[in-house]
Write an enzyme that holds these catalytic residues in place. Structure first.
Site, PDB file in Angstrom:
ATOM      1  N   HIS A 180       0.766  -1.225  -0.090  1.00 40.72           N
ATOM      2  CA  HIS A 180       0.053   0.008  -0.033  1.00 40.72           C
ATOM      3  C   HIS A 180       0.776   1.163   0.104  1.00 40.72           C
ATOM      4  CE1 HIS A 180      -4.260  -1.757   0.684  1.00 40.72           C
ATOM      5  NE2 HIS A 180      -3.221  -2.990   1.029  1.00 40.72           N
ATOM      6  N   ASP A 387       3.520   9.652  -1.344  1.00 38.48           N
ATOM      7  CA  ASP A 387       2.113   8.675  -0.835  1.00 38.48           C
ATOM      8  C   ASP A 387       2.101   7.550  -1.816  1.00 38.48           C
ATOM      9  OD1 ASP A 387       0.019   8.067   0.613  1.00 38.48           O
ATOM     10  OD2 ASP A 387      -0.610  10.204   1.029  1.00 38.48           O
TER      11      ASP A 387
HETATM   12  P1  ADP Z   1      -2.985   6.666   4.850  1.00 37.03           P
HETATM   13  O1  ADP Z   1      -3.181   5.636   4.445  1.00 37.03           O
HETATM   14  O2  ADP Z   1      -1.554   7.085   4.702  1.00 37.03           O
HETATM   15  O3  ADP Z   1      -3.152   7.161   6.172  1.00 37.03           O
HETATM   16  P2  ADP Z   1      -4.785   7.655   3.050  1.00 37.03           P
HETATM   17  O4  ADP Z   1      -5.119   9.080   2.760  1.00 37.03           O
HETATM   18  O5  ADP Z   1      -4.701   6.779   1.889  1.00 37.03           O
HETATM   19  O6  ADP Z   1      -3.685   7.868   4.001  1.00 37.03           O
HETATM   20  O7  ADP Z   1      -5.924   7.062   4.062  1.00 37.03           O
HETATM   21  C1  ADP Z   1      -6.381   7.833   5.268  1.00 37.03           C
HETATM   22  C2  ADP Z   1      -7.753   7.386   5.524  1.00 37.03           C
HETATM   23  O8  ADP Z   1      -8.039   7.836   7.017  1.00 37.03           O
HETATM   24  C3  ADP Z   1      -8.789   7.734   4.809  1.00 37.03           C
HETATM   25  O9  ADP Z   1      -9.776   6.811   4.489  1.00 37.03           O
HETATM   26  C4  ADP Z   1      -9.310   9.014   5.516  1.00 37.03           C
HETATM   27  O10 ADP Z   1     -10.806   9.246   5.439  1.00 37.03           O
HETATM   28  C5  ADP Z   1      -9.090   8.651   7.059  1.00 37.03           C
HETATM   29  N1  ADP Z   1      -8.986   9.857   7.818  1.00 37.03           N
HETATM   30  C6  ADP Z   1      -8.065  10.776   7.626  1.00 37.03           C
HETATM   31  N2  ADP Z   1      -8.298  11.824   8.612  1.00 37.03           N
HETATM   32  C7  ADP Z   1      -9.075  11.173   9.296  1.00 37.03           C
HETATM   33  C8  ADP Z   1      -9.959  11.829  10.713  1.00 37.03           C
HETATM   34  N3  ADP Z   1      -9.042  13.063  11.255  1.00 37.03           N
HETATM   35  N4  ADP Z   1     -10.714  11.266  11.215  1.00 37.03           N
HETATM   36  C9  ADP Z   1     -11.065  10.167  10.620  1.00 37.03           C
HETATM   37  N5  ADP Z   1     -10.466   9.478   9.531  1.00 37.03           N
HETATM   38  C10 ADP Z   1      -9.670  10.089   8.901  1.00 37.03           C
HETATM   39  C1  G6P Z   2      -0.969   3.477   5.879  1.00 39.87           C
HETATM   40  C2  G6P Z   2      -0.399   1.834   5.768  1.00 39.87           C
HETATM   41  C3  G6P Z   2      -1.226   1.010   6.330  1.00 39.87           C
HETATM   42  C4  G6P Z   2      -1.331   1.546   8.046  1.00 39.87           C
HETATM   43  C5  G6P Z   2      -1.841   2.939   7.969  1.00 39.87           C
HETATM   44  C6  G6P Z   2      -2.230   3.456   9.345  1.00 39.87           C
HETATM   45  O1  G6P Z   2      -2.197   3.585   5.382  1.00 39.87           O
HETATM   46  O2  G6P Z   2      -0.214   1.591   4.514  1.00 39.87           O
HETATM   47  O3  G6P Z   2      -0.761  -0.272   6.315  1.00 39.87           O
HETATM   48  O4  G6P Z   2      -2.260   0.594   8.632  1.00 39.87           O
HETATM   49  O5  G6P Z   2      -0.925   3.716   7.329  1.00 39.87           O
HETATM   50  O6  G6P Z   2      -0.948   3.287  10.112  1.00 39.87           O
HETATM   51  P1  G6P Z   2      -0.768   2.550  11.420  1.00 39.87           P
HETATM   52  O7  G6P Z   2       0.694   2.565  11.791  1.00 39.87           O
HETATM   53  O8  G6P Z   2      -1.789   2.953  12.440  1.00 39.87           O
HETATM   54  O9  G6P Z   2      -1.189   1.232  11.193  1.00 39.87           O
END
Ligand code: ADP
Ligand code: G6P
Length: 747
Positions: A180, A387
């Site tokens: 991912h 990202d």
């Molecule tokens: P990452 O996987 O690196 O965290 P992404 O943007 O791909 O980044 O996914 C983040 C997910 O977390 C999204 O589905 C988003 O809706 C959720 N998210 C981000 N910020 C918040 C928040 N403050 N509260 C709840 N959900 C959140």
């Molecule tokens: C990214 C990674 C996921 C991970 C998420 C949240 O989206 O690709 O594998 O679960 O971040 O991070 P955390 O360390 O809280 O699992």
């Protein structure tokens, strides 16, 4: 869990089990004075997998997010029981494992390096040791529940060794792996002392998926340069097993995000936010608090924007929503402090009575509040430094029900390749972000709608359900391709059957490739002339009236004639362009063209001159670039460039470009060993066919043979041949045995 909801199932149909393995589960367990709490977050993956519930029974294996040392046995049992209701198997991690495996190797080594932060990368042997141990524990947890026909899908950078560990225990299992996060370029990946182990681990899967094509290319490049695995169209052979590597850009649950803004609760949150912001424009920043997200750079750009465009002072509010993440890792703690200082400074220096330039929230918010923010914002400012995908960008676009709103998106997010109508910026270029902010705030409404509608259409097509279905379908496809192309060494009983059939039958066809099959490879093609033993062998086989022996080669006809004339064998030259029967005249198989050679030859010559050790061979209907003696890495680069250059130049010339054993061959289209053998097979009724070959041109021949033919690939790589044999020597031994067969003839 919806995945296990039985309402749509056909009760008569057994469902395949899909075991989904990730470090994090969609349920996180926490503990306080009242006991255990189970918090569910409906991630995209859960939804995507749920859509497969007709055909698959979904199980989950993962870490419940709580340290095992904080739990007593009865609490562990409580978790196991509760998770069993949703077919989830928890893997418990001790304090040390959380520290060394999760915070350590996963988030202090792999995460920074794969996101191009080599200076943040910690190389610690004890982290690596724990990473291996935890991957082994995940392996045992999967093995506890996996059956031989189950499909296993492993997710993300925490579990890169798992596919390989599972493969050792379940050699024929169907295993997919999806990363991912971005896969870095070779120059970065090679910094890891454990690069071989990690690559080998990932390649235990049958299908390896990434969000973007760039990651696919970087991964294939590392596999080639570190493990020596060459790929063809993204498929490579690892340990005699085909592995497909491809990109699957993850989508969102479009329906959910595009419908949510109509929800009563969301509307009332949105109205409340609007009331608080007044007429000001809202710029929204939503991420996990992570240094890869470029939050500091974004805020600095916003500060610069306020200085450069003073007319926006008190006219705009930046809402920064940062979700706490990996809070025990130093770099994350530092980032939080830095962000809070910076927010304070901007508000202190730029704010006014009644206007706070940055609203900073450090928390996760419920879904409805998040959607309310998406729908209120005028600009979504998504500027990660790097990202894998970035789902926030997609969710923001999906939630814009009236089509307004402007997305400013970093080119370094995987999502940028699908969201081209956003204002795309270089997240390191603060001036570019400033310009983008101004452009976004001034963009006419019709243009906003125009851009968003195109993106929405795309997002509504490639949803997370499509993503899951696409991945699983590709995994099933590669598994069936593997079954068609497997390595099966010619065993003693197979050999006995072959010899018995040879003895019994009186109309035999022997199809023998020359280089790599009858003789081994040498530095220069002209040095591979047949030795005495081979000539005697061929002569003896051809002398048997029951045999028709064909030496079928890519060589030019003059060479074949010089070397093999007088032995009584039939010859096929230039992969089927020419043939001669039993020492007779050469005939052209079909009317092929060769005028394209004038265009291609100078290019080959140029590449050859620039690559010491490479040279060009000219045949009547083909040109070959040989690079066996060139520096391997240089040859690798040149070959790729050359193939690209020639493929571009010869689009309409009716030629094919093929990569062989240390050669690139360009030949007239239509020439193939398969084509000529197909004709040859029709010239008689053959009751015994033996075909042997070693490279891609022989695959065409294997392809057209009847199923009972004894086809043998020399070398242990995957082939369409029925059998594999280790070496030229083994084939010669077999041929010698056949040549000594005395056939009983009726008196
Ligand atoms: P990452 O996987 O690196 O965290 P992404 O943007 O791909 O980044 O996914 C983040 C997910 O977390 C999204 O589905 C988003 O809706 C959720 N998210 C981000 N910020 C918040 C928040 N403050 N509260 C709840 N959900 C959140
Ligand atoms: C990214 C990674 C996921 C991970 C998420 C949240 O989206 O690709 O594998 O679960 O971040 O991070 P955390 O360390 O809280 O699992």
């Amino acid at each position: 869990m919806e995945a296990l909801n039985a309402k749509n199932q056909d009760p008569g149909r057994p469902r395949t089990r899909l075991i989904n393995v990730s470090n994090r589960l969609s349920v996180t367990v926490t503990k306080n004075a009242d006991g255990l709490h189970f918090e569910e977050s409906v991630g995209g993956l859960t939804t995507g997998l749920a859509s497969l519930s007709q055909d698959y029974e979904i199980c989950w294996v993962g870490w419940p997010g709580i340290t095992a040392d904080d739990l007593d046995d009865s609490q562990k049992q409580q978790i196991v029981n509760r998770f069993a209701e949703t077919s989830t198997c928890p893997v418990f991690l001790s304090t040390e494992q959380v520290e060394h495996f999760y915070e350590g190797f996963s988030n202090k080594t792999i995460w920074p390096l794969f996101h191009y932060f080599p200076l943040n990368t910690v190389f610690e042997d004890r982290y690596w040791q724990e990473y291996q141990r935890v991957n082994e524990e995940f392996c045992s947890a999967v093995l506890d529940i996996a059956g031989p026909d189950d499909c296993i899908w492993v997710h993300d950078y925490h579990l890169m060794l798992l596919p390989g560990l599972l493969r050792d225990k379940l050699p024929s299992a169907k295993i997919g792996f999806f990363l991912h996060i971005p896969f870095p370029s070779f120059e970065l990946f090679r910094l890891l002392p454990w690069r071989r182990e990690l690559l080998t681990g990932i390649l235990g899967a049958d299908l390896v998926g990434f969000h973007t094509y760039d990651s696919v290319t970087y991964f294939l490049n590392s596999a080639s340069r570190i493990l020596g695995y060459e790929h063809s169209m993204g498929t490579l052979t690892a340990d005699n097993r085909l592995v497909k590597v491809d990109s699957f850009p993850m989508g969102i649950d479009y329906e959910r995000y595009s419908q949510a803004p109509y929800d009563e609760k969301v509307r009332s949150y949105a109205a409340e936010i609007r009331r608080k912001v007044g007429d000001r424009k809202v710029v929204l920043s939503v991420d996990r608090l992570d240094y890869t997200k470029g939050i500091i750079e974004r805020l600095e750009a916003y500060e610069m924007f306020l200085s450069e465009y003073p007319r926006y002072k008190a006219q705009v509010t930046l809402i920064v929503l940062a979700v706490p993440s990996r809070a025990h890792v130093d770099s994350y703690m530092q980032l939080r402090e830095q962000l809070e200082r910076l927010t304070g400074r901007i508000n202190g220096e730029h704010g006014a009575i009644g206007w706070v330039p940055v609203w900073y929230l450090y928390r996760a918010v419920p879904f409805e509040q998040l959607i309310a923010l998406y729908s209120v914002a005028d600009v979504g400012l998504v500027t990660p430094l790097r990202d894998g995908m970035n789902l926030v960008a997609k969710e923001f676009v999906a939630a814009r029900t009236d089509g307004t709103g402007v997305l400013v998106l970093s080119e370094m997010a995987g999502a940028a390749s699908e969201l081209g109508e956003a204002i795309i910026v270089n997240a390191h270029d603060k001036h570019a972000i400033v310009r983008a902010l101004a452009e976004a705030l001034e963009m006419p409404r019709e243009e906003q709608i125009d851009r968003n509608r195109s993106m929405q259409e795309r997002l509504s097509r490639y949803t997370v359900k499509r993503w899951v279905a696409d991945f699983i379908e590709t995994l099933n496809d590669i598994k069936s391709t593997q079954r068609q192309h497997s390595v099966r060494l010619l065993t003693r009983p197979d050999k006995d059957k072959l010899v018995a059939s040879y003895k019994k039958n009186r109309n035999r066809l022997l199809l023998l490739d020359y280089d790599g099959t009858l003789v081994g490879f040498v530095d220069r093609p002209d040095k591979a002339r047949p030795d005495e033993e081979l000539m005697e062998l061929l002569k003896k086989l051809a002398a048997d009236k029951a045999n028709e022996v064909l030496v079928i080669s890519g060589r030019d006809r003059r060479t074949l004639e010089r070397w093999l004339h007088g032995l009584g064998v039939c010859l096929v030259a230039e992969h089927g362009a020419w043939f001669s029967r039993h020492d007779g005249q050469w005939q052209m198989a079909e009317a092929f063209r060769s005028d394209w050679k004038q265009v291609v030859k100078p290019i080959l010559q140029l590449y050859s001159d620039r690559t010491p050790g490479g040279f060009v061979e000219e045949k009547e209907f083909s040109l070959v670039w040989h690079y066996r003696r060139a520096h391997p890495e240089m040859a690798d680069v040149r070959t790729k460039e050359l193939i690209h250059a020639i493929a571009n130049m010869t689009k309409n010339l009716g030629v094919g470009v093929f990569e062989g054993n240390k050669i690139v061959e360009i030949k007239s289209a239509g020439i193939s060993k398969g084509r000529i053998i197909e004709q040859w097979l029709k010239t008689d009724v053959w009751d015994f066919i033996l075909a042997a070959g070693d490279d891609y041109t022989d695959e065409d021949m294997f392809d057209v043979l009847p199923p009972d033919a004894f086809s043998i690939k020399i070398g242990t790589s995957i082939s369409k041949a029925r059998f594999n044999m280790d070496s030229v020597r083994d084939l010669r031994t077999l041929l010698k045995q056949l040549s000594n067969v005395t056939v009983w003839t009726a008196p």
